[in-house]
Design a protein around this motif. Structure first.
Motif, PDB file in Angstrom:
ATOM      1  N   GLU A 106       0.820  -1.213   0.000  1.00 35.75           N
ATOM      2  CA  GLU A 106       0.000   0.000   0.000  1.00 35.75           C
ATOM      3  C   GLU A 106       0.857   1.268   0.000  1.00 35.75           C
ATOM      4  O   GLU A 106       0.589   2.224   0.719  1.00 35.75           O
ATOM      5  CB  GLU A 106      -0.952   0.002   1.200  1.00 35.75           C
ATOM      6  CG  GLU A 106      -1.960  -1.137   1.184  1.00 35.75           C
ATOM      7  CD  GLU A 106      -2.858  -1.150   2.405  1.00 35.75           C
ATOM      8  OE1 GLU A 106      -2.557  -0.435   3.384  1.00 35.75           O
ATOM      9  OE2 GLU A 106      -3.863  -1.893   2.384  1.00 35.75           O
ATOM     10  N   GLY A 107       1.898   1.276  -0.839  1.00 37.33           N
ATOM     11  CA  GLY A 107       2.746   2.449  -0.957  1.00 37.33           C
ATOM     12  C   GLY A 107       3.765   2.621   0.151  1.00 37.33           C
ATOM     13  O   GLY A 107       4.478   3.637   0.201  1.00 37.33           O
ATOM     14  N   ARG A 108       3.879   1.646   1.049  1.00 41.66           N
ATOM     15  CA  ARG A 108       4.853   1.697   2.139  1.00 41.66           C
ATOM     16  C   ARG A 108       5.912   0.622   1.925  1.00 41.66           C
ATOM     17  O   ARG A 108       5.627  -0.440   1.400  1.00 41.66           O
ATOM     18  CB  ARG A 108       4.166   1.491   3.491  1.00 41.66           C
ATOM     19  CG  ARG A 108       3.090   2.513   3.791  1.00 41.66           C
ATOM     20  CD  ARG A 108       2.406   2.235   5.127  1.00 41.66           C
ATOM     21  NE  ARG A 108       1.348   3.206   5.355  1.00 41.66           N
ATOM     22  CZ  ARG A 108       0.091   3.058   4.968  1.00 41.66           C
ATOM     23  NH1 ARG A 108      -0.275   1.943   4.339  1.00 41.66           N
ATOM     24  NH2 ARG A 108      -0.801   3.989   5.194  1.00 41.66           N
ATOM     25  N   ALA A 232       2.119  -6.685  20.029  1.00 40.63           N
ATOM     26  CA  ALA A 232       1.547  -5.392  19.652  1.00 40.63           C
ATOM     27  C   ALA A 232       0.701  -5.534  18.401  1.00 40.63           C
ATOM     28  O   ALA A 232       1.081  -6.227  17.457  1.00 40.63           O
ATOM     29  CB  ALA A 232       2.641  -4.357  19.427  1.00 40.63           C
ATOM     30  N   ALA A 233      -0.441  -4.861  18.407  1.00 43.81           N
ATOM     31  CA  ALA A 233      -1.268  -4.700  17.212  1.00 43.81           C
ATOM     32  C   ALA A 233      -1.022  -3.289  16.692  1.00 43.81           C
ATOM     33  O   ALA A 233      -1.252  -2.310  17.403  1.00 43.81           O
ATOM     34  CB  ALA A 233      -2.741  -4.901  17.546  1.00 43.81           C
ATOM     35  N   VAL A 234      -0.522  -3.191  15.473  1.00 42.71           N
ATOM     36  CA  VAL A 234      -0.022  -1.937  14.923  1.00 42.71           C
ATOM     37  C   VAL A 234      -0.849  -1.534  13.708  1.00 42.71           C
ATOM     38  O   VAL A 234      -1.185  -2.376  12.871  1.00 42.71           O
ATOM     39  CB  VAL A 234       1.458  -2.089  14.505  1.00 42.71           C
ATOM     40  CG1 VAL A 234       1.994  -0.788  13.908  1.00 42.71           C
ATOM     41  CG2 VAL A 234       2.306  -2.537  15.688  1.00 42.71           C
ATOM     42  N   THR A 235      -1.177  -0.242  13.628  1.00 41.75           N
ATOM     43  CA  THR A 235      -1.815   0.303  12.439  1.00 41.75           C
ATOM     44  C   THR A 235      -0.891   1.335  11.812  1.00 41.75           C
ATOM     45  O   THR A 235      -0.462   2.281  12.485  1.00 41.75           O
ATOM     46  CB  THR A 235      -3.164   0.972  12.774  1.00 41.75           C
ATOM     47  OG1 THR A 235      -4.028   0.008  13.371  1.00 41.75           O
ATOM     48  CG2 THR A 235      -3.821   1.524  11.516  1.00 41.75           C
ATOM     49  N   LEU A 236      -0.564   1.140  10.544  1.00 44.35           N
ATOM     50  CA  LEU A 236       0.236   2.097   9.786  1.00 44.35           C
ATOM     51  C   LEU A 236      -0.715   2.896   8.898  1.00 44.35           C
ATOM     52  O   LEU A 236      -1.403   2.334   8.055  1.00 44.35           O
ATOM     53  CB  LEU A 236       1.274   1.383   8.918  1.00 44.35           C
ATOM     54  CG  LEU A 236       2.203   0.389   9.614  1.00 44.35           C
ATOM     55  CD1 LEU A 236       3.203  -0.175   8.605  1.00 44.35           C
ATOM     56  CD2 LEU A 236       2.913   1.019  10.789  1.00 44.35           C
ATOM     57  N   ALA A 237      -0.754   4.198   9.107  1.00 43.45           N
ATOM     58  CA  ALA A 237      -1.599   5.081   8.315  1.00 43.45           C
ATOM     59  C   ALA A 237      -0.759   6.235   7.799  1.00 43.45           C
ATOM     60  O   ALA A 237       0.379   6.452   8.252  1.00 43.45           O
ATOM     61  CB  ALA A 237      -2.776   5.588   9.151  1.00 43.45           C
ATOM     62  N   ASP A 238      -1.309   7.007   6.874  1.00 38.00           N
ATOM     63  CA  ASP A 238      -0.542   8.096   6.282  1.00 38.00           C
ATOM     64  C   ASP A 238      -0.113   9.121   7.326  1.00 38.00           C
ATOM     65  O   ASP A 238       1.005   9.637   7.281  1.00 38.00           O
ATOM     66  CB  ASP A 238      -1.362   8.786   5.189  1.00 38.00           C
ATOM     67  CG  ASP A 238      -1.567   7.890   3.971  1.00 38.00           C
ATOM     68  OD1 ASP A 238      -0.805   6.910   3.831  1.00 38.00           O
ATOM     69  OD2 ASP A 238      -2.481   8.165   3.182  1.00 38.00           O
ATOM     70  N   ALA A 239      -1.006   9.421   8.279  1.00 39.05           N
ATOM     71  CA  ALA A 239      -0.736  10.509   9.213  1.00 39.05           C
ATOM     72  C   ALA A 239      -0.209  10.043  10.562  1.00 39.05           C
ATOM     73  O   ALA A 239       0.197  10.873  11.387  1.00 39.05           O
ATOM     74  CB  ALA A 239      -2.003  11.336   9.418  1.00 39.05           C
ATOM     75  N   MET A 240      -0.189   8.728  10.809  1.00 39.66           N
ATOM     76  CA  MET A 240       0.238   8.272  12.129  1.00 39.66           C
ATOM     77  C   MET A 240       0.603   6.798  12.109  1.00 39.66           C
ATOM     78  O   MET A 240       0.235   6.052  11.196  1.00 39.66           O
ATOM     79  CB  MET A 240      -0.871   8.509  13.166  1.00 39.66           C
ATOM     80  CG  MET A 240      -2.098   7.620  12.976  1.00 39.66           C
ATOM     81  SD  MET A 240      -3.446   7.976  14.127  1.00 39.66           S
ATOM     82  CE  MET A 240      -2.650   7.709  15.706  1.00 39.66           C
ATOM     83  N   THR A 241       1.333   6.392  13.155  1.00 40.76           N
ATOM     84  CA  THR A 241       1.596   4.984  13.447  1.00 40.76           C
ATOM     85  C   THR A 241       1.043   4.719  14.836  1.00 40.76           C
ATOM     86  O   THR A 241       1.414   5.387  15.800  1.00 40.76           O
ATOM     87  CB  THR A 241       3.095   4.677  13.417  1.00 40.76           C
ATOM     88  OG1 THR A 241       3.610   4.964  12.110  1.00 40.76           O
ATOM     89  CG2 THR A 241       3.367   3.217  13.753  1.00 40.76           C
TER      90      THR A 241
END
Length: 266
Positions: A106-108, A232-241
């Motif tokens: 997804e672009g990362r 850990a359950a991690v969410t990678l988003a455009d504006a935050m981690t």
């Protein structure tokens, strides 16, 4: 993107315990909990110290467990691992002979680094061949947001013991990644929940699934402690981690009626 971070399994050969604890039983409990509650994760990353002594039998156990795990998993090595034995079981060396790989999603760009220096040192190493590999992968990213997964932190974490055995060549590593869009560093090694920022880069670490290091030396009688393991359950988003740590083996009901506090809170 949702991912799961686990670290420092310290698996032993079948039937063996470590410091009075059962690493395999704890790993099995973590995998079952993740499969039950986070099957929607796109990835699971395990950041080193996969085994305690680098035994082929322990790596074979790990491969067996992951074969039945529903989430694609990426592995890297820690100071307790044996690269040659790992490769005999899993394969997958890069062109430099290290256990390093890249996932584009997804672009990362997610980059998994091999910081194993080797005995007798427990410190980490990211020498010229590995730095060249990382430099090339970052260049291939074309400025895409990058996330690094590694065992050894490339900076002091404020723990007198662990700061002696961080990444040896930390200054060269810092210089290499300077100017790139590194969003977060996920590492292991610390055997504690840690988060913060370094040179403007966010970072997080987790407890081991087996034993921990007390924050303050002498607060328990032994070097290691028995504190709650976490993933850990991690969410990678455009504006935050976003990183949620879960003490999955200590998630017990509170002393309350099951219907209490079920009303509207807002």
């Amino acid at each position: 993107m949702k991912l799961i971070h686990i670290t420092d399994l310290h698996l032993m050969p079948p039937g063996e315990t470590l410091w009075g604890l059962d690493p395999l039983a704890r790993f099995d409990a973590a995998l079952a909990d993740i499969a039950a509650h986070h099957a929607d994760a796109a990835l699971c990353a395990i950041t080193g110290d996969l085994t305690e002594k680098g035994d082929i039998a322990a790596y074979a156990l790990l491969r067996e467990r992951l074969a039945g795990f529903p989430i694609p998993t990426r592995l890297i090595l820690g100071n307790h691992d044996d690269r040659a034995n790992y490769l005999k079981v899993f394969g997958g060396a890069d062109e430099t002979g290290h256990v390093q790989h890249v996932l584009k999603h997804e672009g990362r760009h997610l980059l998994f680094l091999d910081t194993l220096k080797g005995p007798p040192s427990s410190a980490g190493l990211y020498d010229a061949p590995r730095r060249a590999w990382l430099e090339a992968r970052l260049a291939e990213g074309g400025g895409a947001p990058a996330y690094l997964f590694m065992h050894h932190p490339p900076f002091d974490i404020g723990h007198p013991l662990m700061d002696l055995i961080k990444l040896d060549d930390a200054e060269a590593f810092a210089a290499l990644i300077k100017g790139h869009d590194i969003r977060h560093i996920f590492f292991g090694h610390a055997h504690r929940t840690i988060s913060g920022s370094w040179n403007g880069i966010g970072f997080s670490a987790l407890p081991s699934l087996n034993h921990q290091l007390p924050l303050v030396g002498g607060s328990v009688e032994t070097v290691y402690s028995d504190e709650p393991p976490m993933y850990a359950a991690v969410t990678l988003a455009d504006a935050m981690t976003l990183v949620h740590s879960d003490a999955f083996m200590h998630r017990n009901p509170a002393q309350m009626h099951a219907d209490a506090e079920r009303g509207n809170w807002f």
